[in-house]
Motif scaffolding. Structure first.
Motif, PDB file in Angstrom:
ATOM      1  N   ASP A  45       0.833  -1.214   0.000  1.00  0.00           N
ATOM      2  CA  ASP A  45       0.000   0.000   0.000  1.00  0.00           C
ATOM      3  C   ASP A  45       0.861   1.255   0.000  1.00  0.00           C
ATOM      4  O   ASP A  45       0.525   2.256  -0.614  1.00  0.00           O
ATOM      5  N   ALA A  46       1.985   1.182   0.740  1.00  0.00           N
ATOM      6  CA  ALA A  46       2.859   2.358   0.842  1.00  0.00           C
ATOM      7  C   ALA A  46       3.839   2.427  -0.335  1.00  0.00           C
ATOM      8  O   ALA A  46       4.548   3.425  -0.483  1.00  0.00           O
ATOM      9  N   GLY A  47       3.882   1.373  -1.146  1.00  0.00           N
ATOM     10  CA  GLY A  47       4.820   1.343  -2.281  1.00  0.00           C
ATOM     11  C   GLY A  47       6.274   1.273  -1.837  1.00  0.00           C
ATOM     12  O   GLY A  47       7.166   1.798  -2.503  1.00  0.00           O
ATOM     13  N   ILE A  48       6.511   0.651  -0.680  1.00  0.00           N
ATOM     14  CA  ILE A  48       7.883   0.557  -0.142  1.00  0.00           C
ATOM     15  C   ILE A  48       8.207  -0.900   0.149  1.00  0.00           C
ATOM     16  O   ILE A  48       7.393  -1.601   0.763  1.00  0.00           O
ATOM     17  N   ASP A  49       9.392  -1.333  -0.291  1.00  0.00           N
ATOM     18  CA  ASP A  49       9.835  -2.701   0.037  1.00  0.00           C
ATOM     19  C   ASP A  49      10.354  -2.725   1.463  1.00  0.00           C
ATOM     20  O   ASP A  49      11.247  -1.954   1.802  1.00  0.00           O
ATOM     21  N   VAL A  50       9.792  -3.589   2.278  1.00  0.00           N
ATOM     22  CA  VAL A  50      10.279  -3.691   3.664  1.00  0.00           C
ATOM     23  C   VAL A  50      10.775  -5.104   3.892  1.00  0.00           C
ATOM     24  O   VAL A  50      10.051  -6.068   3.642  1.00  0.00           O
TER      25      VAL A  50
ATOM     26  N   GLY B 247      12.340  12.635   8.103  1.00  0.00           N
ATOM     27  CA  GLY B 247      11.839  14.000   7.979  1.00  0.00           C
ATOM     28  C   GLY B 247      10.381  14.097   7.592  1.00  0.00           C
ATOM     29  O   GLY B 247       9.837  15.196   7.519  1.00  0.00           O
ATOM     30  N   VAL B 248       9.752  12.951   7.317  1.00  0.00           N
ATOM     31  CA  VAL B 248       8.320  12.984   6.978  1.00  0.00           C
ATOM     32  C   VAL B 248       7.600  11.944   7.842  1.00  0.00           C
ATOM     33  O   VAL B 248       8.220  10.970   8.278  1.00  0.00           O
ATOM     34  N   PRO B 249       6.292  12.152   8.117  1.00  0.00           N
ATOM     35  CA  PRO B 249       5.570  11.149   8.906  1.00  0.00           C
ATOM     36  C   PRO B 249       5.597   9.798   8.184  1.00  0.00           C
ATOM     37  O   PRO B 249       5.458   9.738   6.967  1.00  0.00           O
ATOM     38  N   ALA B 250       5.829   8.753   8.954  1.00  0.00           N
ATOM     39  CA  ALA B 250       5.950   7.422   8.354  1.00  0.00           C
ATOM     40  C   ALA B 250       4.890   6.502   8.955  1.00  0.00           C
ATOM     41  O   ALA B 250       4.365   6.754  10.042  1.00  0.00           O
ATOM     42  N   THR B 251       4.624   5.428   8.248  1.00  0.00           N
ATOM     43  CA  THR B 251       3.666   4.433   8.737  1.00  0.00           C
ATOM     44  C   THR B 251       4.421   3.365   9.523  1.00  0.00           C
ATOM     45  O   THR B 251       5.567   3.053   9.198  1.00  0.00           O
ATOM     46  N   PHE B 252       3.790   2.837  10.542  1.00  0.00           N
ATOM     47  CA  PHE B 252       4.333   1.639  11.193  1.00  0.00           C
ATOM     48  C   PHE B 252       3.192   0.654  11.401  1.00  0.00           C
ATOM     49  O   PHE B 252       2.013   1.031  11.381  1.00  0.00           O
ATOM     50  N   VAL B 253       3.571  -0.599  11.586  1.00  0.00           N
ATOM     51  CA  VAL B 253       2.570  -1.648  11.810  1.00  0.00           C
ATOM     52  C   VAL B 253       2.931  -2.409  13.070  1.00  0.00           C
ATOM     53  O   VAL B 253       4.107  -2.751  13.277  1.00  0.00           O
ATOM     54  N   GLY B 254       1.938  -2.640  13.910  1.00  0.00           N
ATOM     55  CA  GLY B 254       2.118  -3.478  15.101  1.00  0.00           C
ATOM     56  C   GLY B 254       0.998  -4.501  15.149  1.00  0.00           C
ATOM     57  O   GLY B 254       0.106  -4.496  14.294  1.00  0.00           O
TER      58      GLY B 254
ATOM     59  N   ILE C 203      17.215   6.117   8.724  1.00  0.00           N
ATOM     60  CA  ILE C 203      16.082   5.173   8.755  1.00  0.00           C
ATOM     61  C   ILE C 203      16.443   3.846   9.448  1.00  0.00           C
ATOM     62  O   ILE C 203      15.641   3.311  10.224  1.00  0.00           O
ATOM     63  N   PRO C 204      17.677   3.269   9.237  1.00  0.00           N
ATOM     64  CA  PRO C 204      17.969   2.000   9.943  1.00  0.00           C
ATOM     65  C   PRO C 204      17.912   2.146  11.464  1.00  0.00           C
ATOM     66  O   PRO C 204      17.526   1.211  12.165  1.00  0.00           O
ATOM     67  N   PHE C 205      18.270   3.347  11.975  1.00  0.00           N
ATOM     68  CA  PHE C 205      18.215   3.561  13.423  1.00  0.00           C
ATOM     69  C   PHE C 205      16.751   3.592  13.879  1.00  0.00           C
ATOM     70  O   PHE C 205      16.389   2.998  14.900  1.00  0.00           O
ATOM     71  N   ALA C 206      15.919   4.321  13.101  1.00  0.00           N
ATOM     72  CA  ALA C 206      14.495   4.403  13.465  1.00  0.00           C
ATOM     73  C   ALA C 206      13.859   3.017  13.412  1.00  0.00           C
ATOM     74  O   ALA C 206      13.070   2.653  14.300  1.00  0.00           O
ATOM     75  N   SER C 207      14.232   2.229  12.405  1.00  0.00           N
ATOM     76  CA  SER C 207      13.677   0.869  12.295  1.00  0.00           C
ATOM     77  C   SER C 207      14.065   0.031  13.507  1.00  0.00           C
ATOM     78  O   SER C 207      13.248  -0.712  14.049  1.00  0.00           O
ATOM     79  N   ALA C 208      15.344   0.145  13.918  1.00  0.00           N
ATOM     80  CA  ALA C 208      15.812  -0.640  15.066  1.00  0.00           C
ATOM     81  C   ALA C 208      15.070  -0.229  16.334  1.00  0.00           C
ATOM     82  O   ALA C 208      14.721  -1.072  17.167  1.00  0.00           O
TER      83      ALA C 208
ATOM     84  N   LEU D 237       8.589  -0.551  10.931  1.00  0.00           N
ATOM     85  CA  LEU D 237       8.560   0.762  10.288  1.00  0.00           C
ATOM     86  C   LEU D 237       8.488   0.581   8.781  1.00  0.00           C
ATOM     87  O   LEU D 237       9.244  -0.193   8.197  1.00  0.00           O
ATOM     88  N   ILE D 238       7.568   1.328   8.161  1.00  0.00           N
ATOM     89  CA  ILE D 238       7.475   1.284   6.695  1.00  0.00           C
ATOM     90  C   ILE D 238       7.787   2.701   6.216  1.00  0.00           C
ATOM     91  O   ILE D 238       6.921   3.578   6.205  1.00  0.00           O
ATOM     92  N   ALA D 239       9.037   2.951   5.919  1.00  0.00           N
ATOM     93  CA  ALA D 239       9.457   4.321   5.583  1.00  0.00           C
ATOM     94  C   ALA D 239      10.626   4.274   4.628  1.00  0.00           C
ATOM     95  O   ALA D 239      11.434   3.348   4.667  1.00  0.00           O
ATOM     96  N   ARG D 240      10.711   5.286   3.773  1.00  0.00           N
ATOM     97  CA  ARG D 240      11.816   5.358   2.825  1.00  0.00           C
ATOM     98  C   ARG D 240      12.797   6.449   3.248  1.00  0.00           C
ATOM     99  O   ARG D 240      13.986   6.336   3.053  1.00  0.00           O
ATOM    100  N   GLU D 241      12.271   7.524   3.816  1.00  0.00           N
ATOM    101  CA  GLU D 241      13.165   8.636   4.152  1.00  0.00           C
ATOM    102  C   GLU D 241      12.750   9.291   5.466  1.00  0.00           C
ATOM    103  O   GLU D 241      11.604   9.193   5.887  1.00  0.00           O
TER     104      GLU D 241
END
Lengths: 605, 262
Positions: free
Chosen positions: A156-161, A213-220, A193-198, A207-211
């Protein structure tokens, strides 16, 4: 045949204990119920064994009680046990453990269904009955549900996670019914981003984010059904807090450049307890400096990368999120303005990264062996297998034992403090054992061919693998047994005292001179083929030598003539056998080849 | 509902369950049991009490102060030795008493292995929508002594409970917490703190040699605090110091039992 079900309901059990209990239940199925096809299911609050055709002798309450008590004690499960259920067909087996006696009932999800009692009709209907009451007891199914939900959110977010298996296992292992909760979180613009993911991973959020500085989606994932709108705000608070705390660590680290952390490594002890991380850094600089020219890596870049490679272990971010070791160093190095090649090397990219990664793996292997672990220890096996895989997949012609000899002084200092010696012998034995395992299990060679890899190249995994693969292919041809026969006849002439010297002036017949000429030709060509790691051509060269050997054995009696002539003949034979030994150890194959004179085939070549 | 009101409601709930409120404790290092709870559960008589206290967790210093992970946390600790009493159910009921609908929210008990915790003791952290609002411990061993009766210790973090009930702001931090973090990370002088640790340990041992287990326990708690302070400045193993503290706590438990038997 009636089906068997044993369910152990517990309070939430730590995952390590649960894994021990799962192994214990599998063992019980095999050893007591003599049932190979049993399934062991588990969730945070229960373990279940379902066996479709158990031995009737094994299904009796007294024996199962004894087994269950042992299992509960050995897996430290006793304080957690709440309830037992045990069925054989529709009959309840009164198994006991801790203070519980088995019945024919189980319980629904503790929160969403208030631990409502469930009457179990049979083992076959067990999973369905629980699923209707909010419990997916199959760990594999929960894991698939989690993975599919993350994949859908990524699409949905168009990002490979890329979600690590251990995170998926932790999420699905922590719930009895996963329900996806999606939320939003702000990532500060300077936080990689790798720090935020960790940071989110530590909270079991993806975390589902590419960059930044912008609001990102996460899933729990919640445990059991909830009202997503009611819980989302708290999930977002947790995610926000995790990112703020991670940014706090990042800001503390950025107060000084990464290179400044190197001096702190003197006070940081290595995980293996082998001196300080500073000493490890020095070893890595030496090792990677020796590896770099072999693989064509830039020596200067490799040295700087090796110098910085452990510095991130003194940073707050890696102390709190150890999985960021390497990636954190690369990020900080980039922010400090280090060369791009150095940053890539710190992440294991490029030839320089390969040199550093091999050095680090090899040092880790030496460290665990020095610590006293033996070759069967899982840590040793994993490290040796990784190292062998890295060298063979990248086709790197590197003799690890020569490498070790070049840095032996640095390890000798450690060996004396650890009270351990003969590191080279232990590394050689370990590499030889693991290489043989890999050849048999992954490349499909027989154990005899694995044993025919010359001892001298067993410290060089790429060369050793190439030798075994060529031997496997060539041994499938009819001529190979003739080669073995020729070799066998030649070695039968030798004695322990045969020396490797001969004088062509003492040759007395054409067969001797012919063997000498083939020997000289083989010697030169083998130099080239072995240099190029072309073992097929090298073995092909041995076939040519075999023809001259056969003529020699037929026409020459090495026991006739003066003692000088006899010694000269044996010297030629020893040198010819020596050429064979450069390519492979045919003695290992002679032992199992029934076609060669006087030998019995045991497990085939 | 602010956290004072949450504390009052919880005290009311637990008093109804036979756990009377006892005077609040000023501070306690994280992982410690208040002296009243510690000696209470070791005594011959079953012990039940509800006590408010400030818990200092210096391990959180590197992250900075955050209301979801406060360095100085206001907590309510409920200790009880009431046999087969199911504290898990009571925990849920206490959350319902605060107005939390457990059918709607994601409430979880997540098992936690604490360093050096005896294997017969078990511990869970309690999460509401992933916010850690408290913990539940079942203790069968304290200070190396097997308890006559299992003790269950329920702990609530009052500010975090307030946040999970959507009454608090998760973004702000306290000046007190920030100062503690800055001191622990940048100002505390490891050599002096190390000397203080040694002095406190010696005072604990001295008190024990006179059979004075209560002051000894206070010194042991101080040692726990100093050890966590030292660990923020040192990157070396704290295993040895942990073993020393364990021995001091064990000494306090034994001295108490000897005095009780005399």
């Amino acid at each position: 045949m009636p089906e068997f079900l044993l369910e152990i309901e517990t309070d939430e059990v730590p995952s390590a204990l649960r894994q021990r209990a799962v192994s214990g239940l599998s063992r019980m199925a095999q050893e007591n119920l003599h049932c190979q096809g049993a399934r062991v299911l588990h969730s945070p609050r229960r373990l279940a064994l379902i066996a479709s055709d158990p031995s009737q002798d094994g299904v009796n309450a007294a024996d199962l009680t004894t087994e269950l008590r042992e299992l509960a004690a050995s897996s430290s499960l006793i304080p957690y046990v709440r309830h037992l259920a045990c069925l054989y067909g529709d009959q309840v087996i009164a198994v006991r453990s801790a203070n519980a006696v088995a019945s024919g009932t189980s319980h629904a999800h503790w929160r969403t269904h208030g631990e409502e009692e469930i009457e179990l009709a049979s083992a076959a209907s067990y999973e369905r009955a629980l699923a209707e009451k909010g419990v997916i007891v199959d760990q594999g199914l929960r894991l698939r549900m989690v993975r599919e939900a993350i994949d859908a959110a990524s699409r949905d977010a168009g990002i490979d996670v890329d979600v690590e298996d251990d995170l998926l296992a932790a999420i699905s292992g922590g719930v009895e019914y996963p329900q996806q909760i999606a939320g939003r979180v702000n990532i500060p613009i300077d936080l990689p981003i790798p720090f935020a993911s960790a940071a989110l991973r530590a909270e079991e959020l993806v975390l589902i984010a590419r960059e930044s500085g912008v609001p990102a989606t996460f899933v729990g994932f919640s445990d059991g059904k909830v009202d997503p709108d009611a819980v989302r705000a708290n999930y977002e608070r947790v995610a926000g807090s995790a990112i703020r705390r991670c940014h706090g660590l990042f800001s503390r680290d950025r107060a000084a450049p990464l290179a400044d952390s190197v001096r702190k490594l003197r006070d940081l002890m290595d995980e293996q307890g082998l001196g300080s991380v500073w000493e490890k850094t020095e070893r890595l600089r030496t090792l990677s400096g020796l590896i770099a020219p072999i693989i064509g890596a830039n020596q200067g870049v490799v040295d700087r990368a090796a110098f910085l490679s452990q510095a991130d272990r003194a940073t707050w971010i890696v102390r709190k999120f150890p999985s960021l070791h390497g990636s954190a160093g690369a990020n900080y190095a980039a922010l400090d303005g280090e060369e791009e090649g150095i940053c890539h090397a710190l992440e294991g990219r490029g030839k320089e990264g390969t040199a550093l990664a091999i050095a680090e793996k090899f040092d880790d292997l030496c460290s665990v062996l020095l610590e006293g672990k033996d070759g069967r220890d899982p840590a040793v096996v994993d490290l040796a297998d990784d190292l062998i895989e890295k060298l063979t997949s990248a086709r790197i012609d590197l003799d690890l034992l020569s490498l070790l000899r070049a840095v032996s002084e640095q390890y000798r200092l450690l060996a004396s403090s650890m009270g351990s010696d003969d590191l080279e012998g232990r590394v050689a034995e370990c590499l030889s054992e693991r290489l043989a395992q890999r050849l048999v299990n992954e490349l499909g060679v027989t154990s005899a061919i694995a044993a025919a890899v010359p001892r001298e190249v067993r410290g060089n995994p790429y060369r050793g693998s190439a030798c075994a693969v060529a031997l496997k292919k060539m041994s499938e041809g009819e001529r190979f047994s003739l080669l073995l026969g020729s070799y066998g006849r030649m070695t039968a002439l030798l004695t322990a005292r045969s020396d490797h010297h001969f004088d062509p002036a003492l040759f007395q017949g054409d067969a001797e001179r012919s063997l000498w000429r083939e020997y000289l030709k083989a010697e030169g060509k083998l130099d080239t083929y072995l240099e190029e790691i072309d073992y097929e051509l090298a073995i092909g060269q041995l076939f040519q030598l075999a023809e001259a050997i056969d003529r020699y054995v037929k026409d020459v009696d090495p026991k006739s003539g003066s003692s000088e002539v006899k010694r000269n003949r044996l010297g030629l034979v020893a040198c010819v056998v020596g050429q064979f030994a450069r390519v492979c150890d045919l003695d290992a194959l002679l032992a199992v080849d029934e076609r060669s004179p006087g030998k019995k085939r045991r497990d085939g070549i | 509902m602010g956290h004072q009101e949450i504390a009052l409601r919880l005290q009311e709930f637990w008093e109804g369950e036979g756990c009377p409120t006892i005077p609040a404790r000023g501070w306690l290092p994280v992982g410690g049991l208040s002296p009243e709870g510690f000696f209470g559960v070791l005594s011959d008589e079953p012990f039940s009490a509800c006590q408010e206290m400030s818990v200092v967790d210096l391990w959180l210093s590197p992250y900075g102060d955050d209301l979801l992970h406060p360095i100085i946390d206001r907590r309510l600790q409920v200790t009880s030795q009431a046999g087969s009493y199911d504290h898990r159910k009571r925990f849920l009921e206490s959350l319902r008493a605060l107005g939390l609908d457990v059918l709607v929210h994601d409430v979880r008990f997540v098992p936690r292995s604490e360093d050096r915790m005896p294997s017969e003791n078990v511990c869970w952290k309690v999460l509401v929508d992933r916010i850690e609002i408290g913990s539940l411990k079942r203790l069968r061993n304290l200070g190396g002594i097997a308890l006559r009766e299992e003790a269950q210790v329920v702990e609530y973090s009052l500010p975090r409970l307030a946040i999970s009930l959507e009454e608090g702001d998760a973004g702000s931090s306290s000046d007190r917490g920030e100062q503690c973090a800055t001191y622990a990370l940048h100002c505390a002088e490891p050599e002096r703190i190390g000397s203080l640790f040694e002095l406190s340990a010696a005072e604990c041992e001295g008190s024990l040699s006179c059979g004075l287990y209560r002051p000894a326990y206070e010194h042991a708690l101080h040692c726990i605090h100093l050890a966590s302070l030292l660990s923020q400045r040192e990157q070396t193993s704290v295993w040895e110091r942990g073993a020393r503290i364990e021995a001091l706590i064990s000494g306090c438990a034994k001295a108490y039992l000897e005095a009780a038997d005399a």
